[in-house]
Design an enzyme around this catalytic site. Structure first.
Site, PDB file in Angstrom:
ATOM      1  N   LYS A  14       0.989  -1.176  -0.176  1.00 37.22           N
ATOM      2  CA  LYS A  14       0.055   0.083   0.021  1.00 37.22           C
ATOM      3  C   LYS A  14       0.820   1.325  -0.093  1.00 37.22           C
ATOM      4  O   LYS A  14       1.999   1.012   0.476  1.00 37.22           O
ATOM      5  CB  LYS A  14      -1.020  -0.091   1.229  1.00 37.22           C
ATOM      6  CG  LYS A  14      -1.949  -1.144   1.518  1.00 37.22           C
ATOM      7  CD  LYS A  14      -2.804  -1.170   2.558  1.00 37.22           C
ATOM      8  CE  LYS A  14      -3.856  -2.079   2.471  1.00 37.22           C
ATOM      9  NZ  LYS A  14      -4.780  -1.954   3.723  1.00 37.22           N
ATOM     10  N   ARG A 122       2.228  -5.833  10.034  1.00 42.41           N
ATOM     11  CA  ARG A 122       1.305  -4.771  10.482  1.00 42.41           C
ATOM     12  C   ARG A 122       1.559  -3.985  11.683  1.00 42.41           C
ATOM     13  O   ARG A 122       1.244  -3.051  12.199  1.00 42.41           O
ATOM     14  CB  ARG A 122       0.058  -5.143  10.118  1.00 42.41           C
ATOM     15  CG  ARG A 122      -0.534  -5.216   8.793  1.00 42.41           C
ATOM     16  CD  ARG A 122      -1.981  -6.074   8.641  1.00 42.41           C
ATOM     17  NE  ARG A 122      -2.654  -5.728   7.468  1.00 42.41           N
ATOM     18  CZ  ARG A 122      -3.694  -6.130   7.161  1.00 42.41           C
ATOM     19  NH1 ARG A 122      -4.558  -6.873   7.822  1.00 42.41           N
ATOM     20  NH2 ARG A 122      -4.192  -5.834   5.861  1.00 42.41           N
ATOM     21  N   HIS A 147      -2.141  -5.274   1.880  1.00 35.97           N
ATOM     22  CA  HIS A 147      -3.519  -6.024   1.830  1.00 35.97           C
ATOM     23  C   HIS A 147      -3.134  -7.503   1.575  1.00 35.97           C
ATOM     24  O   HIS A 147      -2.175  -7.800   0.723  1.00 35.97           O
ATOM     25  CB  HIS A 147      -4.369  -5.395   0.546  1.00 35.97           C
ATOM     26  CG  HIS A 147      -5.418  -6.427   0.357  1.00 35.97           C
ATOM     27  ND1 HIS A 147      -6.408  -6.407   0.928  1.00 35.97           N
ATOM     28  CD2 HIS A 147      -5.334  -7.393  -0.654  1.00 35.97           C
ATOM     29  CE1 HIS A 147      -7.193  -7.470   0.315  1.00 35.97           C
ATOM     30  NE2 HIS A 147      -6.785  -7.930  -0.435  1.00 35.97           N
TER      31      HIS A 147
HETATM   32  P1  GTP Z   1      -6.875  -5.836   4.106  1.00 37.55           P
HETATM   33  O1  GTP Z   1      -6.023  -6.901   3.891  1.00 37.55           O
HETATM   34  O2  GTP Z   1      -6.433  -4.345   3.728  1.00 37.55           O
HETATM   35  O3  GTP Z   1      -8.347  -6.222   3.241  1.00 37.55           O
HETATM   36  O4  GTP Z   1      -7.245  -5.838   5.552  1.00 37.55           O
HETATM   37  P2  GTP Z   1      -8.232  -7.213   6.514  1.00 37.55           P
HETATM   38  O5  GTP Z   1      -8.622  -8.321   5.735  1.00 37.55           O
HETATM   39  O6  GTP Z   1      -7.395  -7.426   7.545  1.00 37.55           O
HETATM   40  O7  GTP Z   1      -9.284  -6.257   6.961  1.00 37.55           O
HETATM   41  P3  GTP Z   1     -10.469  -5.879   6.233  1.00 37.55           P
HETATM   42  O8  GTP Z   1     -10.677  -6.402   4.671  1.00 37.55           O
HETATM   43  O9  GTP Z   1     -11.873  -6.069   7.303  1.00 37.55           O
HETATM   44  O10 GTP Z   1     -10.707  -4.266   5.936  1.00 37.55           O
HETATM   45  C1  GTP Z   1     -10.005  -3.632   4.882  1.00 37.55           C
HETATM   46  C2  GTP Z   1      -9.325  -2.427   5.386  1.00 37.55           C
HETATM   47  O11 GTP Z   1     -10.200  -1.794   5.945  1.00 37.55           O
HETATM   48  C3  GTP Z   1      -8.292  -2.767   6.573  1.00 37.55           C
HETATM   49  O12 GTP Z   1      -7.103  -2.719   6.160  1.00 37.55           O
HETATM   50  C4  GTP Z   1      -8.435  -1.279   7.309  1.00 37.55           C
HETATM   51  O13 GTP Z   1      -7.529  -0.601   6.752  1.00 37.55           O
HETATM   52  C5  GTP Z   1      -9.912  -0.976   7.000  1.00 37.55           C
HETATM   53  N1  GTP Z   1     -10.672  -1.246   8.053  1.00 37.55           N
HETATM   54  C6  GTP Z   1     -11.194  -2.284   8.326  1.00 37.55           C
HETATM   55  N2  GTP Z   1     -11.852  -2.327   9.550  1.00 37.55           N
HETATM   56  C7  GTP Z   1     -11.783  -1.120  10.212  1.00 37.55           C
HETATM   57  C8  GTP Z   1     -12.356  -0.479  11.232  1.00 37.55           C
HETATM   58  O14 GTP Z   1     -12.989  -1.056  12.010  1.00 37.55           O
HETATM   59  N3  GTP Z   1     -12.201   0.659  11.342  1.00 37.55           N
HETATM   60  C9  GTP Z   1     -11.215   1.439  10.286  1.00 37.55           C
HETATM   61  N4  GTP Z   1     -11.182   2.764  10.926  1.00 37.55           N
HETATM   62  N5  GTP Z   1     -10.558   0.875   9.439  1.00 37.55           N
HETATM   63  C10 GTP Z   1     -11.118  -0.506   9.291  1.00 37.55           C
HETATM   64 MG    MG Z   2      -9.599  -8.008   3.725  1.00 40.08          MG
END
Ligand code: GTP
Ligand code: MG
Length: 246
Positions: A14, A122, A147
Site C-alpha cells: 500500500k 502490520r 493488503h
Molecule cells: P485488508 O488486507 O486490507 O483487506 O485488511 P483485512 O482483511 O485485515 O481487513 P478488512 O478486509 O476487514 O478491512 C480492509 C481495510 O479496511 C483494513 O486494512 C483497514 O485499513 C480498514 N478497516 C477495516 N476495519 C476497520 C475498522 O473497523 N475501522 C477502521 N477505521 N478501518 C478499518
Molecule cells: Mg480484507
C-alpha cells in the site's frame, strides 16, 4: 506441471509502505525462503476510484470507507503527486498461500498487531485519527502497509480484479481464461458491442479475458441477472488505462 490444487493470493503493497520505503523489507518477509511461496504476477498500479471502490466493495457505507478509498488511491499519503500515487500488486503462489501471507501480515489494526504479534508486518503500521472541520475526532484510518486476501474465494475475486489473464504467464494461471469472440465497449456506464465515439474498448475479438468475466458480460448484455456488476468487470480491464474512471 499442472497448477491444479495450487493456491494463489493477492498482496498489495500500500502507499504508506511505499512512502516509508518498506518494499524491500516486505518482499523479503514474503520470500520463498520465509514462506515457501513464489511470484506468479506483479504490477505497479495507479489506483482509480472505480478500482478502489470495487476492491473494498464490502466496506461501502461504513464510516471509515471514504478514508479507506483515499488511502488505497494514494491520496492520503501523496496529495497532489499523482506520479507517486500507486500500489504494487503481487500474486503469490504455493501451498496454503492465503494463510501463510495472512500469518506473516498479522492483525488488521496496527495497535492490535503490536500487542498480539510483535514483529509481524502490520505491527510496523500506524493508526491515524480522522477529524472534522472543527477538529473533533470522527474516526480513524488504519495504515497497515499491506493488503492480503482473507480466503481462497476472496483471492480469486481479487486476483481477477487486479490482473488480466495475460499479466500472469499461462503456466502459472490457476483460473480459466477465454478468448473473446466479439468486441465489448464501455460507454457512459453502459455496455455495447459496437463502437460509438467516446467508447472505451474492453476487448477486441481474440483478446484474452477471464472466462467468468465474459460469462458475466454476456448475461449483462442480455439484461439477465449476472454474478457481478458491469463496473466490476470494467474496473479491472481499465487498470492503468489513461482516463480510466477515477
Ligand atoms: P485488508 O488486507 O486490507 O483487506 O485488511 P483485512 O482483511 O485485515 O481487513 P478488512 O478486509 O476487514 O478491512 C480492509 C481495510 O479496511 C483494513 O486494512 C483497514 O485499513 C480498514 N478497516 C477495516 N476495519 C476497520 C475498522 O473497523 N475501522 C477502521 N477505521 N478501518 C478499518
Ligand atoms: Mg480484507
Amino acid at each position: 506441471m499442472s497448477n491444479k490444487g495450487v493456491d494463489q493470493t493477492l498482496v498489495l503493497i500500500k502507499p504508506d509502505a511505499l512512502k516509508n520505503s518498506l518494499t524491500g523489507y516486505l518482499l523479503s518477509q514474503f520470500s520463498e525462503f520465509h514462506t515457501g511461496l513464489r511470484f506468479a504476477g506483479t504490477k505497479v498500479v495507479h489506483v482509480s476510484r472505480m478500482l478502489a471502490e470495487e476492491h473494498y466493495t464490502e466496506h461501502r457505507g461504513k464510516t471509515f470507507y471514504p478514508a479507506l478509498i483515499e488511502y488505497i488511491m494514494g491520496l492520503a499519503h501523496f496529495p497532489g503527486e499523482p506520479h507517486r500515487q500507486r500500489v504494487i500488486a503481487i500474486v503469490y503462489q504455493g501451498p496454503d498461500a492465503v494463510e501463510k501471507v495472512r500469518e506473516t501480515s498479522g492483525p488488521t489494526n496496527p495497535h492490535v498487531a503490536r500487542e498480539k504479534k510483535p514483529g509481524c508486518i502490520r505491527s510496523l503500521g500506524t493508526v491515524v485519527p480522522l477529524t472534522n472541520e472543527e477538529g473533533e475526532v470522527i474516526g480513524q484510518r488504519m495504515d497497515n502497509l499491506i493488503h492480503a486476501s482473507a480466503t481462497p474465494q476472496e483471492a480469486e475475486r481479487e486476483i481477477k480484479l487486479w490482473f488480466k489473464p495475460n499479466d500472469i504467464p499461462p503456466c502459472l494461471r490457476i483460473y480459466a481464461p477465454q478468448q473473446s469472440q466479439e468486441p465489448f465497449y464501455y460507454n457512459n456506464g453502459g455496455l455495447s458491442t459496437t463502437y460509438e465515439p467516446g467508447s472505451t474498448c474492453l476487448f477486441a475479438p481474440g483478446d484474452t479475458a477471464w472466462e467468468s468475466d465474459l460469462h458475466a458480460l454476456h448475461l449483462i448484455q442480455l439484461g439477465l441477472p449476472a454474478p457481478c456488476t458491469l463496473q466490476t468487470v470494467v474496473a479491472k480491464y481499465l487498470v492503468n488505462e489513461a482516463g480510466e474512471g477515477s
